[in-house]
Design an enzyme around this catalytic site. Structure first.
Site, PDB file in Angstrom:
ATOM      1  N   HIS A  37       0.832  -1.210   0.000  1.00 13.67           N
ATOM      2  CA  HIS A  37       0.000   0.000   0.000  1.00 13.67           C
ATOM      3  C   HIS A  37       0.868   1.262   0.000  1.00 13.67           C
ATOM      4  O   HIS A  37       0.571   2.235  -0.703  1.00 13.67           O
ATOM      5  CB  HIS A  37      -0.896   0.038   1.241  1.00 13.67           C
ATOM      6  CG  HIS A  37      -1.888  -1.075   1.323  1.00 13.67           C
ATOM      7  ND1 HIS A  37      -1.771  -2.097   2.226  1.00 13.67           N
ATOM      8  CD2 HIS A  37      -3.026  -1.320   0.622  1.00 13.67           C
ATOM      9  CE1 HIS A  37      -2.792  -2.925   2.083  1.00 13.67           C
ATOM     10  NE2 HIS A  37      -3.565  -2.482   1.118  1.00 13.67           N
ATOM     11  N   ARG A 189      -3.881 -10.250   4.569  1.00 14.28           N
ATOM     12  CA  ARG A 189      -4.284 -11.563   5.093  1.00 14.28           C
ATOM     13  C   ARG A 189      -3.099 -12.459   5.451  1.00 14.28           C
ATOM     14  O   ARG A 189      -3.296 -13.539   5.999  1.00 14.28           O
ATOM     15  CB  ARG A 189      -5.220 -12.248   4.097  1.00 14.28           C
ATOM     16  CG  ARG A 189      -6.571 -11.541   3.999  1.00 14.28           C
ATOM     17  CD  ARG A 189      -7.553 -12.254   3.084  1.00 14.28           C
ATOM     18  NE  ARG A 189      -8.897 -11.688   3.195  1.00 14.28           N
ATOM     19  CZ  ARG A 189      -9.374 -10.692   2.472  1.00 14.28           C
ATOM     20  NH1 ARG A 189      -8.594 -10.112   1.577  1.00 14.28           N
ATOM     21  NH2 ARG A 189     -10.609 -10.243   2.642  1.00 14.28           N
TER      22      ARG A 189
END
Length: 281
Positions: A37, A189
């Site tokens: 990100h 995740r």
């Protein structure tokens, strides 16, 4: 960095930048940020005068048995990381802000065809949720450029198709997947993995790489797919899908196709991991 959960605040700030002739890049996220990100935000800062980010865990794109409630919320750490990476405006809406009439009464955006295969087949309605929230965010922020990770290859194509079909004046940029030293694609995740599972997880990329190498050498799609699935099972994965598709349309790859992408999703422990490799032959 300015942070607001209110649509009007975001529009007011973007209008102020626009009034000065300045450009805006946008990076939508669900939070629980990792280096992938941050790379998107830094790349965005190199493209435009200002960077807007959003953090919204979108209930519309989660299925009934998926991890909406368990998805990590780490706003304080995320805000610090976004500021350091160059974001100047952060939109943090609640579901009530984005879906004031509730999900059942919400207008949807659905991209046909490409949304219904691969992850779309495994997670019915997922890409309808993605397309709807991204379209809403685009209408709120009205960026010149929006950046997404290539790790979510199908999502990237869904969004590009939506932007083209709806004539949205936004450039969509895909950014290379950021990986851990082991080769494992960075993902929020990955935090679900035990130490043993994380040690085994790089087998997903290794299987995809081996598939591509075999195909480039002339091996059949079917043979390489079966070999790769066997490698995943041996490493402790339960494959969801492992397929070779046309890189631009995600239609089933044909022997004469040159632009190819291998896409995989597989479960290991509590985590469903995805990865892909785009290549030409």
């Amino acid at each position: 960095m300015i942070t607001s959960a209110h649509i009007d605040d975001i529009r007011t700030q973007v209008r102020a930048w626009r009034a000065k002739g300045e450009t805006v890049a946008f990076v939508p996220t669900m939070g629980n940020l990792h280096q992938g990100h941050i790379t998107l935000v830094k790349e965005a800062a190199s493209k435009c005068d200002h960077v807007v980010a959003s953090i919204f865990v979108n209930p519309m794109q989660f299925g009934q048995n998926e991890d909406l409630d368990a998805y990590p919320r780490t706003l304080a750490a995320d805000s610090e990381a976004l500021t350091a990476a160059g974001a100047e405006l952060l939109f943090t809406p609640t579901p009530a802000v984005m879906y004031p009439k509730g999900l059942e009464q919400q207008t949807y955006v659905e991209v046909p065809g490409i949304s219904n295969v691969l992850c779309g087949a495994s997670r019915p309605g997922h890409f309808r949720g993605v397309a709807t929230i991204v379209c809403k965010l685009f209408n709120i922020v009205q960026p010149d450029v929006a950046l997404f990770g290539n790790k979510d290859y199908q999502q990237l194509l869904v969004i590009k198709t939506m932007v083209e079909d709806l004539s949205l004046p936004i450039e969509i940029i895909g950014v290379d997947t950021i990986r851990e030293d082991s080769g494992l694609a960075m993902s929020s995740r990955n935090g679900y993995l035990t130490a043993a599972e994380k040690a085994a997880a790089p087998a997903l990329k290794q299987a995809i790489d081996a598939m591509a190498a075999g195909i480039k050498q002339g091996e059949s799609f079917e043979q390489m797919t079966e070999q790769a699935k066997a490698c995943l099972v041996a490493a402790g994965f339960t494959p969801d899908y492992l397929e070779i598709r046309h890189a631009h349309t995600l239609e089933q790859a044909q022997n004469q196709d040159h632009a190819l992408v291998i896409l995989a999703a597989a479960y290991i422990g509590k985590a469903r991991l995805i990865d892909n490799l785009r290549f030409d032959r």
